[in-house]
Enzyme design. Structure first.
Site, PDB file in Angstrom:
ATOM      1  N   GLN A 256      14.767 170.035 -72.472  1.00  0.00           N
ATOM      2  CA  GLN A 256      15.856 170.594 -71.651  1.00  0.00           C
ATOM      3  C   GLN A 256      15.501 170.531 -70.171  1.00  0.00           C
ATOM      4  OE1 GLN A 256      18.993 171.141 -72.902  1.00  0.00           O
ATOM      5  NE2 GLN A 256      17.986 170.334 -74.721  1.00  0.00           N
ATOM      6  N   HIS A 259      16.859 167.631 -67.908  1.00  0.00           N
ATOM      7  CA  HIS A 259      18.248 167.567 -67.445  1.00  0.00           C
ATOM      8  C   HIS A 259      18.389 167.764 -65.948  1.00  0.00           C
ATOM      9  CE1 HIS A 259      20.680 167.158 -70.985  1.00  0.00           C
ATOM     10  NE2 HIS A 259      20.019 168.098 -71.618  1.00  0.00           N
ATOM     11  N   GLU A 325      21.580 179.901 -73.236  1.00  0.00           N
ATOM     12  CA  GLU A 325      22.490 178.844 -73.685  1.00  0.00           C
ATOM     13  C   GLU A 325      22.001 178.327 -75.041  1.00  0.00           C
ATOM     14  OE1 GLU A 325      22.097 175.140 -71.601  1.00  0.00           O
ATOM     15  OE2 GLU A 325      24.102 174.482 -72.166  1.00  0.00           O
ATOM     16  N   HIS A 326      20.728 177.948 -75.101  1.00  0.00           N
ATOM     17  CA  HIS A 326      20.106 177.541 -76.370  1.00  0.00           C
ATOM     18  C   HIS A 326      18.976 178.503 -76.689  1.00  0.00           C
ATOM     19  CE1 HIS A 326      21.299 173.689 -74.354  1.00  0.00           C
ATOM     20  NE2 HIS A 326      21.883 173.497 -75.516  1.00  0.00           N
ATOM     21  N   ASP A 359      22.357 168.835 -79.363  1.00  0.00           N
ATOM     22  CA  ASP A 359      22.820 168.103 -78.176  1.00  0.00           C
ATOM     23  C   ASP A 359      23.589 166.842 -78.582  1.00  0.00           C
ATOM     24  OD1 ASP A 359      21.819 169.848 -76.327  1.00  0.00           O
ATOM     25  OD2 ASP A 359      20.080 168.642 -75.772  1.00  0.00           O
ATOM     26  N   HIS A 418      64.166 202.058 -74.801  1.00  0.00           N
ATOM     27  CA  HIS A 418      63.310 201.606 -75.902  1.00  0.00           C
ATOM     28  C   HIS A 418      63.590 202.456 -77.139  1.00  0.00           C
ATOM     29  CE1 HIS A 418      61.080 199.477 -72.821  1.00  0.00           C
ATOM     30  NE2 HIS A 418      60.259 198.958 -73.734  1.00  0.00           N
TER      31      HIS A 418
END
Ligand code: HSO
Ligand code: ZN
Length: 428
Positions: A256, A259, A325-326, A359, A418
Site C-alpha cells: 500500500q 501508491h 481503509e484496509h 485491490d 392534516h
C-alpha cells in the site's frame, strides 16, 4: 530508511494525532478548484479544452472517446485482457449479491397496513478514472461494475487526456460496460460530469478516486450532484499477534505504501519480537521494490509505523479509533479480534489474504473510505447507485387504528388540515 518500533502507550499527543487525523489534503487546492469548476460550468467544452491544454499539455481532439475503449480491448495483450475479464467476473458476482429486493409486508391488526420498499437505479452516473502514473484499470472495474449491476442505464467515465491514453484502462472501461468515455481529467473532469457540457452528458452522481484536485472538485460539486465520498491516500492497518508471519505483514505495508508518498501504513502488535522482525522485513522489502522512493516516503511519514501495544486489547482499541481503509488481521483468533472492531472499510483475514487480493481480483470493492471515514460509512457498493422509495396502502381498518395517533399529533403540531384529512375518510 530507518524505522523504529514505537510503543503505543508512549506516543505523545502530536504523534497520536498524526495517526488519527489523516485527511485527503484537499484544502490547499479548494479555491483553485472552485474557479475551474465554475469555468467549466459556464463555458462547457471550451473550458474543458483549455484546462486540458494547460494541465495535461494535450490539445484534445474528440472529447468523446467511447470508440477508443472498444478498440483498446482488441489491441491489448491477451493475458492482460483475460486478467481484466477474470477480475471483472469476480467483482460482478460479488456485487450482484448486493442488489436489494423490493419488499411489501403486512403490519397492524389483520394486516391492515401494507408497507414496503422499492428500489430503482439512478439514471446517469459518472465514474472518475485516474490517468497518468496512477492509471488504475482495476479502479475502472470497481466504479463501473457496481453501477451497471444496479441497473444504471448511462454510466460515463472520464479520464485525463493523453497523446497515448492508457490502453489497459480504456479496455477495462469496455469490459466493465461503460456507456460513454470522455477524455477529460482533474477537476475539469468532475465539473464536466456534474454540470454537463456540449459533449458530456450531466450525471446525477459522481464516484471514484482521484488526486487531491479531483477530490476537491467532488467536494465542490457535492450538493448539486451526489458523490460517493472524499477519499484520500491509501491506508492499511495490520493487527498482528505472535503467530503472524513478519514477511507477510511487511509485504502488505510495502504494497500500500507504493501508491503514494502520503499513504499511511501501520502495523500494531503486542509481540516485541514480531515488531522488530516486521521493521527489518519492511526495510529489506522496500529496498527491493521498483517504487522504493515512494514506499520509503510513505513509511517515513508521521501516519505510518510499527507500533508495539501492551496487549491485543490495546491494539484493538487503536484499530477501532484508526478506522482503517484496509484492516488486516494476522492473528490466531482473528474472528474474535474482528468482533471487537466495528470501523474498517475492508477487512482481510488470515495469512493468505493480502490486501492486493481485494485491490484486484477477489470481488470486493477497493473504492473505500479513508481518513477515518469508515466510522461513518462503507465502501463503494450497489447501494450507491440505487434509490429507495417507500410504498404504503392502508385499508379502512388500518387507518381507523391509527386515526387517534395521527390526529392527536397533528393537533399538537397545530396542523389541523392534516388531522382533517384523516377524519374526512370517516365522515358521511
Ligand atoms: N489499494 C488501492 C486500490 C488499488 N490498488 C488499485 C491497486 N490498484 C485503494 O485503496
Ligand atoms: Zn492498492
Amino acid at each position: 530508511m530507518n524505522i523504529e518500533v514505537r510503543e503505543l502507550a508512549d506516543l505523545g499527543t502530536d504523534a497520536r494525532r498524526a495517526f488519527f487525523e489523516r485527511d485527503a489534503g484537499v484544502e490547499e487546492v479548494r479555491s483553485d478548484v472552485r474557479d475551474i469548476v465554475e469555468r467549466v460550468r459556464r463555458e462547457g467544452d471550451a473550458a474543458v479544452r483549455e484546462f486540458s491544454s494547460e494541465f495535461d499539455g494535450v490539445q484534445v481532439g474528440n472529447i468523446d472517446v467511447t470508440d477508443a475503449a472498444e478498440r483498446a480491448y482488441d489491441e491489448i495483450d491477451d493475458d492482460v485482457r483475460e486478467a481484466i475479464e477474470a477480475a471483472a467476473a469476480n467483482v460482478r458476482e460479488f456485487h450482484e449479491k448486493q442488489v436489494p429486493e423490493d419488499w411489501r409486508e403486512e403490519f397492524g391488526d389483520a394486516g391492515s397496513r401494507e408497507l414496503g420498499r422499492r428500489y430503482r437505479p439512478l439514471d446517469r452516473v459518472g465514474v472518475y478514472a485516474p490517468g497518468g502514473t496512477a492509471a488504475y484499470p482495476s479502479s475502472v472495474l470497481m466504479g463501473v461494475i457496481p453501477a451497471k449491476v444496479a441497473g444504471v442505464e448511462h454510466v460515463a467515465v472520464t479520464t485525463p487526456p493523453a497523446d497515448q491514453m492508457n490502453p489497459v484502462t480504456l479496455a477495462a472501461m469496455h469490459v466493465a460496460g461503460a456507456d460513454a468515455v470522455y477524455s477529460v481529467g482533474g477537476a475539469q473532469g468532475i465539473a464536466a460530469l456534474a454540470y454537463g457540457t456540449e459533449t458530456v452528458k450531466a450525471v446525477q452522481k459522481v464516484v471514484g478516486p482521484g488526486n487531491k484536485w479531483v477530490t476537491a472538485a467532488k467536494a465542490e460539486v457535492r450538493g448539486d450532484v451526489d458523490i460517493d465520498f472524499l477519499a484520500g491516500p491509501s491506508e492499511v492497518l495490520v493487527v498482528a499477534d505472535e503467530t503472524a508471519e513478519a514477511r507477510f505483514v511487511a509485504a502488505d505495508l510495502v504494497a500500500q505504501a507504493e501508491h503514494d508518498p502520503n499513504a499511511s501504513v501501520v502495523a500494531v502488535t503486542d509481540d516485541a519480537d514480531l515488531a522488530e522482525e516486521v521493521v527489518a522485513e519492511v526495510e529489506r522489502q522496500a529496498s527491493e521494490r521498483e517504487r522504493t522512493e515512494t514506499i520509503e516516503a510513505a513509511l517515513e511519514g508521521d501516519a505510518s509505523g510499527v507500533l508495539l501495544a501492551r496487549s491485543m486489547s490495546e491494539a484493538v482499541l487503536f484499530a477501532e479509533e484508526y478506522a482503517a481503509e484496509h484492516l488486516t488481521i494476522q492473528a490466531d483468533d482473528d474472528e474474535a479480534l474482528l468482533d471487537r472492531i466495528d470501523s474498517a472499510g475492508s477487512v482481510f483475514l488470515g495469512p493468505y489474504t493480502p490486501v492486493a487480493a481485494g485491490d484486484y481480483a477477489s470481488g470486493t470493492n477497493h473504492v473505500l473510505p479513508t481518513g477515518g471515514g469508515a466510522k461513518r460509512q462503507g465502501g463503494l457498493s450497489v447501494d450507491h447507485f440505487v434509490r429507495s422509495t417507500t410504498v404504503q396502502r392502508l385499508d379502512r381498518e388500518g387507518l381507523s387504528e391509527l386515526s387517534e395517533t395521527i390526529t392527536t399529533l397533528a393537533e399538537a403540531e397545530g396542523l389541523d388540515a392534516h388531522a382533517q384529512s384523516v377524519r374526512e375518510r370517516f365522515e358521511e
